[in-house]
Design a protein around this motif. Structure first.
Motif, mmCIF file in Angstrom:
data_model
loop_
_atom_site.group_PDB
_atom_site.id
_atom_site.type_symbol
_atom_site.label_atom_id
_atom_site.label_comp_id
_atom_site.label_asym_id
_atom_site.label_seq_id
_atom_site.Cartn_x
_atom_site.Cartn_y
_atom_site.Cartn_z
ATOM 1 N N LYS A 42 44.793 36.546 65.038
ATOM 2 C CA LYS A 42 45.232 37.049 63.744
ATOM 3 C C LYS A 42 45.585 38.519 63.892
ATOM 4 N N LEU A 43 46.758 38.873 63.395
ATOM 5 C CA LEU A 43 47.234 40.247 63.537
ATOM 6 C C LEU A 43 46.739 41.131 62.393
ATOM 7 N N PHE A 44 46.023 42.195 62.766
ATOM 8 C CA PHE A 44 45.695 43.260 61.815
ATOM 9 C C PHE A 44 46.390 44.561 62.231
ATOM 10 N N ILE A 45 47.426 44.421 63.071
ATOM 11 C CA ILE A 45 48.258 45.583 63.388
ATOM 12 C C ILE A 45 49.174 45.815 62.183
ATOM 13 N N PRO A 46 49.682 47.062 62.021
ATOM 14 C CA PRO A 46 50.529 47.320 60.838
ATOM 15 C C PRO A 46 51.966 46.843 61.032
ATOM 16 N N GLY A 47 52.110 45.606 61.297
ATOM 17 C CA GLY A 47 53.387 44.941 61.369
ATOM 18 C C GLY A 47 53.827 44.657 62.791
ATOM 19 N N PRO A 48 54.316 43.406 63.054
ATOM 20 C CA PRO A 48 54.273 42.309 62.093
ATOM 21 C C PRO A 48 52.831 41.891 61.788
ATOM 22 N N ILE A 49 52.653 41.300 60.628
ATOM 23 C CA ILE A 49 51.312 40.894 60.207
ATOM 24 C C ILE A 49 51.248 39.373 60.085
ATOM 25 N N ALA A 50 50.032 38.898 59.797
ATOM 26 C CA ALA A 50 49.818 37.448 59.699
ATOM 27 C C ALA A 50 50.698 36.840 58.600
ATOM 28 N N VAL A 51 51.258 35.669 58.901
ATOM 29 C CA VAL A 51 52.110 34.944 57.954
ATOM 30 C C VAL A 51 51.377 33.670 57.537
ATOM 31 N N SER A 52 51.330 33.421 56.231
ATOM 32 C CA SER A 52 50.552 32.272 55.740
ATOM 33 C C SER A 52 51.201 30.947 56.130
ATOM 34 N N ALA A 67 37.881 49.342 51.345
ATOM 35 C CA ALA A 67 36.790 48.674 52.069
ATOM 36 C C ALA A 67 36.871 49.000 53.561
ATOM 37 N N VAL A 68 38.085 48.945 54.127
ATOM 38 C CA VAL A 68 38.243 49.249 55.556
ATOM 39 C C VAL A 68 37.982 50.743 55.800
ATOM 40 N N ARG A 69 38.482 51.575 54.894
ATOM 41 C CA ARG A 69 38.283 53.024 55.058
ATOM 42 C C ARG A 69 36.787 53.355 55.044
ATOM 43 N N ASP A 70 36.065 52.766 54.087
ATOM 44 C CA ASP A 70 34.619 53.028 53.994
ATOM 45 C C ASP A 70 33.901 52.562 55.262
ATOM 46 N N TRP A 71 34.370 51.438 55.819
ATOM 47 C CA TRP A 71 33.764 50.953 57.070
ATOM 48 C C TRP A 71 33.912 52.024 58.156
ATOM 49 N N GLY A 130 49.751 42.457 53.022
ATOM 50 C CA GLY A 130 50.066 41.037 52.936
ATOM 51 C C GLY A 130 49.060 40.233 52.145
ATOM 52 N N ASP A 131 48.554 39.160 52.754
ATOM 53 C CA ASP A 131 47.777 38.159 52.015
ATOM 54 C C ASP A 131 46.268 38.315 52.190
ATOM 55 N N GLU A 132 45.807 39.458 52.706
ATOM 56 C CA GLU A 132 44.362 39.610 52.933
ATOM 57 C C GLU A 132 43.603 39.535 51.610
ATOM 58 N N THR A 133 42.370 39.036 51.711
ATOM 59 C CA THR A 133 41.530 38.886 50.516
ATOM 60 C C THR A 133 40.203 39.600 50.772
ATOM 61 N N ASP A 134 39.368 39.685 49.732
ATOM 62 C CA ASP A 134 38.035 40.278 49.906
ATOM 63 C C ASP A 134 37.296 39.564 51.034
ATOM 64 N N GLN A 135 37.472 38.242 51.077
ATOM 65 C CA GLN A 135 36.768 37.443 52.082
ATOM 66 C C GLN A 135 37.301 37.716 53.495
ATOM 67 N N THR A 136 38.622 37.722 53.671
ATOM 68 C CA THR A 136 39.149 37.916 55.031
ATOM 69 C C THR A 136 38.848 39.328 55.527
ATOM 70 N N ILE A 137 38.830 40.286 54.616
ATOM 71 C CA ILE A 137 38.519 41.661 55.038
ATOM 72 C C ILE A 137 37.025 41.781 55.357
ATOM 73 N N ALA A 138 36.168 41.089 54.578
ATOM 74 C CA ALA A 138 34.730 41.101 54.886
ATOM 75 C C ALA A 138 34.489 40.504 56.279
#
Ligand code: PLP
Length: 365
Positions: free
Chosen positions: A4-14, A269-273, A336-344
């Motif tokens: 799964k890509l968390f690079i700033p592009g290209p990113i994950a496609v649903s 959330a990512v910044r605080d991490w 993109g399509d990230e959610t609270d759950q995928t970021i957690a």
């Protein structure tokens, strides 16, 4: 094995988007194509915050970025530079044979509206390029303040790259007075690469009509003529049009306000991490991007080892620093399509991998 890509592009496609692309082709001069073009146009205009048309260019964003310079620069363009992409724009303008001058800031510093006013006041320029969200260093300039300055100079056509911020936050084109606003498919829109979207003002079209050497493929007048028939100048990347239609459905279902709030929340959330682990944000405080975080590697961790663990054990990839910032920074996208759950989940993986990552001793120790 897929990652799964968390690079700033290209990113994950649903999966939904990928499935949307797997449809039979239609002729690009057919009534089916016209219907598709007309169906997506109003929603694109709403997302751009514009009454101007949104052209669809079969190219990456750089095609439109180069094209914009070819179309509107008659006298001289001022390129605001504060990272890898904006630095490159000066080079691109020069290669297109357009007189160009850079307005330089350190990477990670936003475009300074006062410095911009001072330079535009020389009266030498009839166009300016600005990158709203400098993805290379995660720095987001204050576009409202920048545009307020540019509007003081009616002869100056503004070209604004919103490639990595578009649809992650409101960017009301007409209200801000942006002449040419450009984005790409593979960043916050979470589509595969290959499509660039741009909206062009009447003023910019009038300028283009007076400019020689616009070429053909990115000629604004060709885009406009074909737009009036709900078509594109040449055969477009039709599978990405299907993907875009599907994505616009997703955005409509979520609602733009909720979409913007989600990006802000996940970004924080990512910044605080990162801050919680003792990393610092690379860009100047208050100018961090909303669609990614670029952390300074203040803990001096072995970033290639970190990414190797993330890939092997958690099947995900982050970015280990762009260009001259390689090893000195790392970037994590929340586009993109990230959610609270995928970021957690992402943060749990980052925690686990970080615990295994050695620190590099400082040079000379
Ligand atoms: C990714 C990016 C680009 C370049 O996009 P391509 O699709 O590779 O042409 C330009 N500007 C910004 C801010 C970007 O993030």
């Amino acid at each position: 094995m897929s990652y799964k890509l968390f690079i700033p592009g290209p990113i994950a496609v649903s999966e939904k988007t990928l499935r949307a692309m797997a449809q039979p082709m239609i002729g690009h001069r057919s009534t089916d194509f016209v219907a598709l073009y007309q169906a997506i146009q109003p929603e694109l205009q709403a997302l751009f915050g514009t009454r101007d048309p949104v052209y669809l260019s079969t190219s990456s964003a750089w095609g439109s970025m180069e094209g914009a310079v070819r179309n509107v620069v008659r006298r001289k363009v001022l390129n605001c530079m504060n990272g890898a992409f904006s630095d490159k724009w000066l080079d691109v303008a020069t290669r297109c044979g357009r007189p160009a001058q850079g307005l330089r800031f350190e990477w990670g510093q936003p475009v300074d509206p006062e410095a911009l006013r001072k330079e535009l006041s020389t009266g030498s320029y009839d166009a300016v390029t600005v990158i709203h969200n400098e993805t290379s260093c995660g720095c987001m300039s204050d576009l409202a303040a920048v545009m307020a300055v540019i509007r003081e100079f009616p002869e100056v056509i503004s070209i604004v790259d919103t490639v990595s911020s578009f649809s992650a936050m409101p960017i009301p084109k007409d209200q801000l007075g942006i002449d040419v606003m450009i984005t790409g498919s593979q960043k916050a829109l979470a589509l595969p690469p290959g499509l660039s979207l741009l909206s062009v003002s009447k003023r910019a079209l009038e300028r283009a009509a007076q400019v020689e050497g616009r070429g053909y493929y990115f000629d604004f007048l060709e885009f406009q003529k074909n737009h009036e028939a709900s078509m594109t100048p040449s055969t477009p990347v039709i599978p990405l049009f299907y993907a875009l239609r599907s994505k616009l459905e997703d955005i409509r279902a979520e609602g733009t306000a909720a979409r913007y709030a989600r990006h802000a929340r996940l970004n924080k959330a990512v910044r605080d991490w990162g801050l919680g682990h003792g990393f610092a944000l690379f860009p100047r405080e208050g100018f961090g991007s909303v669609s990614l975080n670029c952390f300074a590697n203040t803990l001096n961790i072995d970033l290639p080892a970190f990414n190797k663990t993330l890939k092997a054990e958690h099947h995900l990839v982050i970015d280990g620093g762009y260009g001259k910032l390689k090893g000195k920074t790392f970037r994590i996208s929340n586009m993109g399509d990230e959610t609270d759950q995928t970021i957690a989940e992402l943060l749990r993986s980052l925690d686990a991998a970080l615990a295994k990552t050695p620190k590099l001793s400082a040079p000379g120790k």
